[in-house]
Motif scaffolding. Structure first.
Motif, PDB file in Angstrom:
ATOM      1  N   ASP A  33      -3.877   5.135   9.291  1.00  0.00           N
ATOM      2  CA  ASP A  33      -2.935   4.468  10.184  1.00  0.00           C
ATOM      3  C   ASP A  33      -1.683   4.219   9.346  1.00  0.00           C
ATOM      4  O   ASP A  33      -1.703   3.406   8.422  1.00  0.00           O
ATOM      5  CB  ASP A  33      -3.517   3.157  10.704  1.00  0.00           C
ATOM      6  N   LYS A  45       0.838  -1.194   0.000  1.00  0.00           N
ATOM      7  CA  LYS A  45       0.000   0.000   0.000  1.00  0.00           C
ATOM      8  C   LYS A  45       0.875   1.248   0.000  1.00  0.00           C
ATOM      9  O   LYS A  45       1.793   1.368   0.808  1.00  0.00           O
ATOM     10  CB  LYS A  45      -0.932  -0.010   1.208  1.00  0.00           C
ATOM     11  N   ASP A  82      -0.456   0.853   8.181  1.00  0.00           N
ATOM     12  CA  ASP A  82      -1.128   0.129   7.100  1.00  0.00           C
ATOM     13  C   ASP A  82      -0.430   0.322   5.756  1.00  0.00           C
ATOM     14  O   ASP A  82      -0.802  -0.328   4.783  1.00  0.00           O
ATOM     15  CB  ASP A  82      -2.583   0.607   6.956  1.00  0.00           C
ATOM     16  N   TYR A  83       0.572   1.191   5.692  1.00  0.00           N
ATOM     17  CA  TYR A  83       1.192   1.556   4.427  1.00  0.00           C
ATOM     18  C   TYR A  83       2.648   1.141   4.364  1.00  0.00           C
ATOM     19  O   TYR A  83       3.346   1.133   5.371  1.00  0.00           O
ATOM     20  CB  TYR A  83       1.054   3.066   4.181  1.00  0.00           C
TER      21      TYR A  83
END
Length: 192
Positions: free
Chosen positions: A64, A3, A67-68
């Protein structure tokens, strides 16, 4: 799935942002299928250079960082208020958090300036817009060893000197997240 967060400030350049969007999208559909990109900014609607409006996927406080896997930052124009948001503490804090995680960070043109302002490019090599010495001087004043080169990567932070580098920077980020072979395939499919 890898992501990528595309961090936008008012005054961002659409061409530079679109390079990241297209390369990661082409990879999702025609490459190895492993990347997804989300846009984020300080508000729901971000106004680009030349006054186009973009509705982002997430406002910064909704994301958040964990999440990346990578951060991408296009540059922008001062006269369209780019530095007002790009130099704001919430914007800079996102950059610092990605650095703390050890995630790759890629920028195009003046997108290097908020990275430098965040402090993470201090005593590292970098570059920024090269057609006016003002921007490279700003980068130097922020503690960056400015290199006269189109694309500079130091410690997994990529900077570049003008919009002409946009696709190459996006493909470098894709290569970092996937593989050289996959990035080459996407480059060829896109006709570059």
């Amino acid at each position: 799935m890898k992501k990528i967060l595309l961090l936008l400030a008012d005054g961002f350049e659409i061409f530079e942002a679109s390079a990241f969007i297209d390369v990661m999208g082409w990879n999702l559909e025609e490459g190895d299928g492993s990347t997804i990109l989300h846009t984020s900014g300080l508000s729901n609607t971000i106004t680009s250079t030349f006054n186009q409006k973009l509705i982002v996927d997430y406002v910064i406080n909704e994301i958040d960082i964990n999440d990346y896997d990578a951060l991408a930052i296009p540059g922008g124009f001062e006269q369209y208020h780019f530095y007002e948001q790009a130099f704001s503490e919430p914007f800079l804090e996102v950059i610092r958090k990605f650095r703390e995680k050890g995630s790759p960070i890629a920028s195009i043109c003046t997108g290097a300036l908020p990275i430098a302002k965040s402090g993470i490019l201090n005593h590292k090599k970098g570059t920024t817009y090269n057609k006016n010495p003002l921007r490279q001087d700003m980068l130097k004043e922020m503690g960056v060893n400015v290199i006269s080169k189109a694309i500079v990567t130091d410690d997994d932070i990529t900077t570049s000197w003008n919009p002409s580098t946009a696709v190459d920077v996006a493909l470098l980020l894709l290569e970092r997240l996937t593989s050289a072979q996959n990035a080459k395939k996407v480059r060829e499919l896109m006709g570059f």
